[in-house]
Structure formats: C-alpha cells, structure tokens
Scaffold this motif. Structure first.
Motif, PDB file in Angstrom:
ATOM      1  N   VAL A 151      21.443   2.681  17.257  1.00 37.81           N
ATOM      2  CA  VAL A 151      21.241   2.900  15.734  1.00 37.81           C
ATOM      3  C   VAL A 151      20.196   2.165  15.115  1.00 37.81           C
ATOM      4  CG1 VAL A 151      22.280   2.569  13.442  1.00 37.81           C
ATOM      5  CG2 VAL A 151      23.583   3.373  15.550  1.00 37.81           C
ATOM      6  N   ALA A 152      19.665   0.894  15.665  1.00 37.95           N
ATOM      7  CA  ALA A 152      18.797   0.220  15.287  1.00 37.95           C
ATOM      8  C   ALA A 152      17.195   0.987  15.426  1.00 37.95           C
ATOM      9  CB  ALA A 152      18.856  -1.251  15.724  1.00 37.95           C
ATOM     10  N   VAL A 178      40.788  18.021  17.802  1.00 40.85           N
ATOM     11  CA  VAL A 178      40.515  16.906  18.432  1.00 40.85           C
ATOM     12  C   VAL A 178      38.872  16.354  18.463  1.00 40.85           C
ATOM     13  CG1 VAL A 178      40.483  15.655  20.496  1.00 40.85           C
ATOM     14  CG2 VAL A 178      42.538  16.987  19.790  1.00 40.85           C
ATOM     15  N   LEU A 179      38.148  17.560  18.567  1.00 38.61           N
ATOM     16  CA  LEU A 179      36.895  17.558  18.609  1.00 38.61           C
ATOM     17  C   LEU A 179      36.350  17.109  17.223  1.00 38.61           C
ATOM     18  CD1 LEU A 179      34.082  17.844  20.160  1.00 38.61           C
ATOM     19  CD2 LEU A 179      34.226  20.328  19.450  1.00 38.61           C
ATOM     20  N   ILE A 212      28.043   4.846  10.990  1.00 36.21           N
ATOM     21  CA  ILE A 212      27.793   4.362   9.782  1.00 36.21           C
ATOM     22  C   ILE A 212      28.148   2.831   9.665  1.00 36.21           C
ATOM     23  CG2 ILE A 212      28.890   4.498   7.457  1.00 36.21           C
ATOM     24  CD1 ILE A 212      29.024   7.457   7.753  1.00 36.21           C
ATOM     25  N   SER A 213      29.296   2.503  10.376  1.00 40.19           N
ATOM     26  CA  SER A 213      29.593   0.868  10.275  1.00 40.19           C
ATOM     27  C   SER A 213      28.395   0.301  11.198  1.00 40.19           C
ATOM     28  CB  SER A 213      31.112   1.107  11.240  1.00 40.19           C
ATOM     29  OG  SER A 213      31.277  -0.429  11.410  1.00 40.19           O
ATOM     30  N   LEU A 214      27.860   0.874  12.138  1.00 44.13           N
ATOM     31  CA  LEU A 214      26.961   0.151  12.803  1.00 44.13           C
ATOM     32  C   LEU A 214      25.611  -0.074  11.838  1.00 44.13           C
ATOM     33  CD1 LEU A 214      27.053   1.350  16.574  1.00 44.13           C
ATOM     34  CD2 LEU A 214      27.879  -0.829  15.762  1.00 44.13           C
ATOM     35  N   ALA A 260      35.271  10.215  13.831  1.00 51.14           N
ATOM     36  CA  ALA A 260      35.278   8.717  14.180  1.00 51.14           C
ATOM     37  C   ALA A 260      33.888   8.485  14.596  1.00 51.14           C
ATOM     38  CB  ALA A 260      36.270   8.687  15.405  1.00 51.14           C
ATOM     39  N   LEU A 261      33.160   9.156  15.437  1.00 50.76           N
ATOM     40  CA  LEU A 261      31.929   8.788  15.788  1.00 50.76           C
ATOM     41  C   LEU A 261      30.863   8.585  14.663  1.00 50.76           C
ATOM     42  CD1 LEU A 261      30.048   8.267  18.175  1.00 50.76           C
ATOM     43  CD2 LEU A 261      29.135  10.449  18.307  1.00 50.76           C
ATOM     44  N   ALA A 262      30.781   9.572  13.501  1.00 50.46           N
ATOM     45  CA  ALA A 262      30.122   9.318  12.578  1.00 50.46           C
ATOM     46  C   ALA A 262      30.293   8.207  11.652  1.00 50.46           C
ATOM     47  CB  ALA A 262      30.316  10.523  11.682  1.00 50.46           C
TER      48      ALA A 262
END
Length: 186
Positions: free
Chosen positions: A156-157, A3-4, A16-18, A10-12
């Motif tokens: 992220v910016a 799960v971790l 990446i999406s942002l 998922a966070l990565a």
C-alpha cells in the motif's frame, strides 16, 4: 458469488485500514517534527540575548561570538532541509555554545550575573525539551518506517507514494563528545 464479494469487500476494507494507518503515522511524524522546529526556534531566539550578555563581560572574545552567531544563523537557514541537515547544523551550534560557556569560566562576574544565569537555565530547559521532542519524533518516524517496510503495508505504501522519513539523531562522534563534555557549574 457472495463469498467472493465478501472477500473483495474485506480486502478493500483492509487496504483502506492500511492506508489510513500510513496516513496516521506520517501525520504524527510531521507533527513531531513541528514540535522539534518550535523548540529549535525558541533556542535560536534565546542565543542572541546570551551572546549580548557575555559580550558585556568578554568584549575581546570576538572570534567566539562570531562562531556562535554564524552557527546560529546556519541552523536557522537550514529550515526545511530535513532531519539530517538540521541535526548537523544544530550539532555545530551546540559546539559553538559549549565554547561560549567555557569562555564564561574565565569571567567570575559573568558567572554571577543573574541575567546570564537565567539565560543559561532557559537554554538548559530548552535543551531538555529538544531532547524530548527528538525522542517523540524518532519514535513516530520509527513507527512509520516499520509500516512502510512491513508486508503487506509496504504494498500500500509503494502504491500510494509513502516513503520512509529520516531520524533526527546525533552522529556517533558528536554523541561521544556530548557525553565527554565536562559539566560546567555557574
């Protein structure tokens, strides 16, 4: 444990999406600015022909011609100085062009000259294209700036050096003056 790992992946992917979203918005804003530059260059290239046509009829109006030429040269030299500097130079050029067209009112032969009428129509069309390009650019910049300021994309910016861009807009005094300029029919 799985799960971790799933949360980290998922966070990565989200980061990446942002990041990709920020790159997309910045690229669209730069592309939109390029569109403005193309239209402004077309406008700058048209102005010498317009001045020469008017000079043929109003040879003693040297001061007006010099203002237009100087304003055009200043606008060309601004180049990559940013949206605010370009907007200021272009407003000065628009003011000089208004004086040139007002001058043409005193010369009926000039107002009837087909070359002058064609140049005036081309300039009007270019002004419309510049306004459309300006709206597209400002919309792209708005989208980028929102993403740079919004949480969590602002994290992220900041991390990757994305910054807000300037809008390309008239100042309020110039906008009011443009609205109050009388329409001149040639």
């Amino acid at each position: 444990m799985s799960v971790l790992v799933g949360l980290i992946v998922a966070l990565a992917l989200y980061i990446i999406s942002l990041y990709n979203g920020l790159v997309d918005k910045r690229t669209r804003s730069e592309e939109a600015w390029s569109g403005i530059e193309v239209q402004l260059k077309r406008r700058h290239n048209l102005i010498p022909n317009l001045v020469e046509t008017v000079k043929g009829y109003a040879t003693h109006e040297q001061e007006t011609f010099e203002k237009v030429v100087n304003a055009r040269n200043s606008a060309v030299q601004v180049g990559q100085s940013g949206a605010a500097a370009t907007a200021q130079a272009e407003m000065a050029l628009s003011g000089a062009l208004r004086q040139l067209f007002a001058l043409a009112e005193a010369y009926p032969d000039l107002k009837a000259n087909t070359n002058f009428l064609d140049l005036q129509a081309q300039l009007k069309e270019l002004e419309d294209h510049i306004q459309m390009a300006r709206r597209f650019y400002n919309g792209s910049v708005r989208d980028l700036n929102i993403m740079v300021d919004s949480f969590p994309s602002n994290l992220v910016a900041q991390r990757f050096g994305f910054s807000k861009m300037e809008f390309f807009e008239l100042d309020e005094a110039e906008a009011a003056q443009v609205k109050q300029v009388p329409k001149v029919e040639f």
